[in-house]
Design an enzyme around this catalytic site. Structure first.
Site, PDB file in Angstrom:
ATOM      1  N   LYS A 233       0.830  -1.222   0.000  1.00 24.11           N
ATOM      2  CA  LYS A 233       0.000   0.000   0.000  1.00 24.11           C
ATOM      3  C   LYS A 233       0.862   1.269   0.000  1.00 24.11           C
ATOM      4  CE  LYS A 233      -2.190  -1.820   3.594  1.00 24.11           C
ATOM      5  NZ  LYS A 233      -1.742  -3.225   3.505  1.00 24.11           N
TER       6      LYS A 233
ATOM      7  N   HIS B 269       9.153   8.266  16.111  1.00 25.37           N
ATOM      8  CA  HIS B 269       7.932   8.072  15.311  1.00 25.37           C
ATOM      9  C   HIS B 269       7.177   6.931  15.988  1.00 25.37           C
ATOM     10  CE1 HIS B 269       5.141   7.887  12.028  1.00 25.37           C
ATOM     11  NE2 HIS B 269       5.424   6.612  11.803  1.00 25.37           N
TER      12      HIS B 269
END
Ligand SMILES: NC(=O)c1ccc[n+]([C@@H]2O[C@H](COP(=O)([O-])OP(=O)(O)OC[C@H]3O[C@@H](n4cnc5c(N)ncnc54)[C@H](O)[C@@H]3O)[C@@H](O)[C@H]2O)c1
Ligand SMILES: O=C(O)C[C@H](O)C(=O)O
Length: 302
Positions: A9, A173
């Protein structure tokens, strides 16, 4: 030539957004699944044909085809499911990233590497250690995506154009991400003089949590990460010197060494050309430290 390893994706979206920017002649999509990168490449080429954009996208299952790449994006591996943190992917993705980086070392030793696979910061560290490349040539995409979310929250809260907003998000992150309202402005006006403390706290928390919300709703984050990857690629290929938060290896910056984590950096033709050091206050330092500890703990388990 840009190579994207992992044609799922996010890899597919990164190829699409990079092609639309018209900054390279050729994009190679690689994957272990037979047919997937080839099919993705065909689909993107059909779109580019209608737009009259002459970027050639190809798909392959053969790592040796990445020879001559300027940049290799590593986005191979599993994504988290609802209820998981990115760190829960450490073991499963570390072995994939290690194998991929060994192949980059073998076939594209002059390339720069943009790690994307999660958990991002430990994967950047692993990439640095396994490749043996200079540290300026490895910079992970995470903070750029966090920043796009922080910008959207600021836009929704102020009503001002997204184009007037200059925000910053650094640190891990992950759970200890550090959006920086003090270093964020709308048309040059610092955020704390536009929004209340409570509202700022709400959008900081929202920025930390919104990826999990997207995953709960649609299964994965796709367009925003694909675009953020292409922004970093553009900064390198066009030598823009844009200051972008990237996960990179620290050697004393922000008071830490032998760890990779998100910091603002000048990105240009030589990759990370300079790490920008900010004068963090005690609360900001505390969050940054929590991120460093989380990443160091993960690294010790690799
Ligand atoms: N850093 C970020 O900001 C950020 C943003 C979004 C997603 N991600 C991470 O990116 C990764 C990919 O996400 P996705 O949604 O595209 O997943 P996906 O499952 O759609 O695609 C992953 C692809 O990797 C391929 N792959 C697995 N092992 C491989 C190998 N050894 N060589 C080549 N290809 C291989 C798979 O076949 C699959 O096609 C996940 O780890 C996700 O958490 C990171
Ligand atoms: O949140 C995730 O697991 C994917 C990625 O890191 C993101 O921030 O979109």
């Amino acid at each position: 030539m840009i190579t994207i390893i992992g044609s799922g994706k996010v890899g597919g979206a990164a190829a699409l957004f990079t092609a639309l920017r018209k900054i390279t002649d050729e994009i190679l999509l690689l994957d272990v699944v037979q047919g997937l990168p080839q099919g993705e490449a065909m689909d993107i080429n059909h779109m580019l044909a209608e737009k009259g954009i002459d970027v050639n996208v190809r798909g392959s299952n053969d790592y040796s085809e990445m020879k001559g790449s300027d940049i290799v994006v590593v986005v191979a591996g599993s994504g988290r499911k609802p209820g998981m943190t990115r760190m829960d992917l450490l073991k499963i993705n570390a072995s994939i990233v290690k194998g991929v980086v060994e192949n980059i070392q073998k076939h594209a030793k002059d390339a720069m590497i943009i790690p994307v696979t999660n958990p991002l910061d430990p994967m950047v560290y692993l990439t640095y250690k396994v490749s043996g490349f200079q540290k300026n040539r490895i910079f992970g995409m995470g903070g750029m995506l966090d920043l796009s979310r922080f910008t959207q929250f600021i836009h929704e809260s102020t009503g001002y154009s997204r184009n007037s907003i200059r925000g910053l998000v650094i640190g891990e992150h992950g759970e200890n991400m550090l959006p920086l309202p003090r270093f964020s402005t709308v048309s040059g006006i610092p955020l704390p003089s536009i929004l209340s403390k409570e509202k700022i706290e709400e959008i900081v928390q929202g920025t930390r949590q919104v990826a999990a919300k997207v995953i709960e709703l649609k299964g994965a984050t796709v367009h925003a990460p694909g675009n953020a990857i292409s922004t970093i690629i553009e900064a390198v290929l066009n030598d823009t010197k844009q200051v972008i938060p990237v996960a990179t290896y620290l050697e004393g910056e922000y008071g830490y060494s032998d760890v990779s984590i998100g910091v603002p950096a000048v990105i240009g033709r030589n990759g990370v050309e300079k790490i920008v050091e900010l004068d963090l206050d005690s609360n900001e330092k505390e969050w940054f430290k929590k991120g460093v500890e989380s990443v160091k703990n993960a690294i010790s388990n690799l």
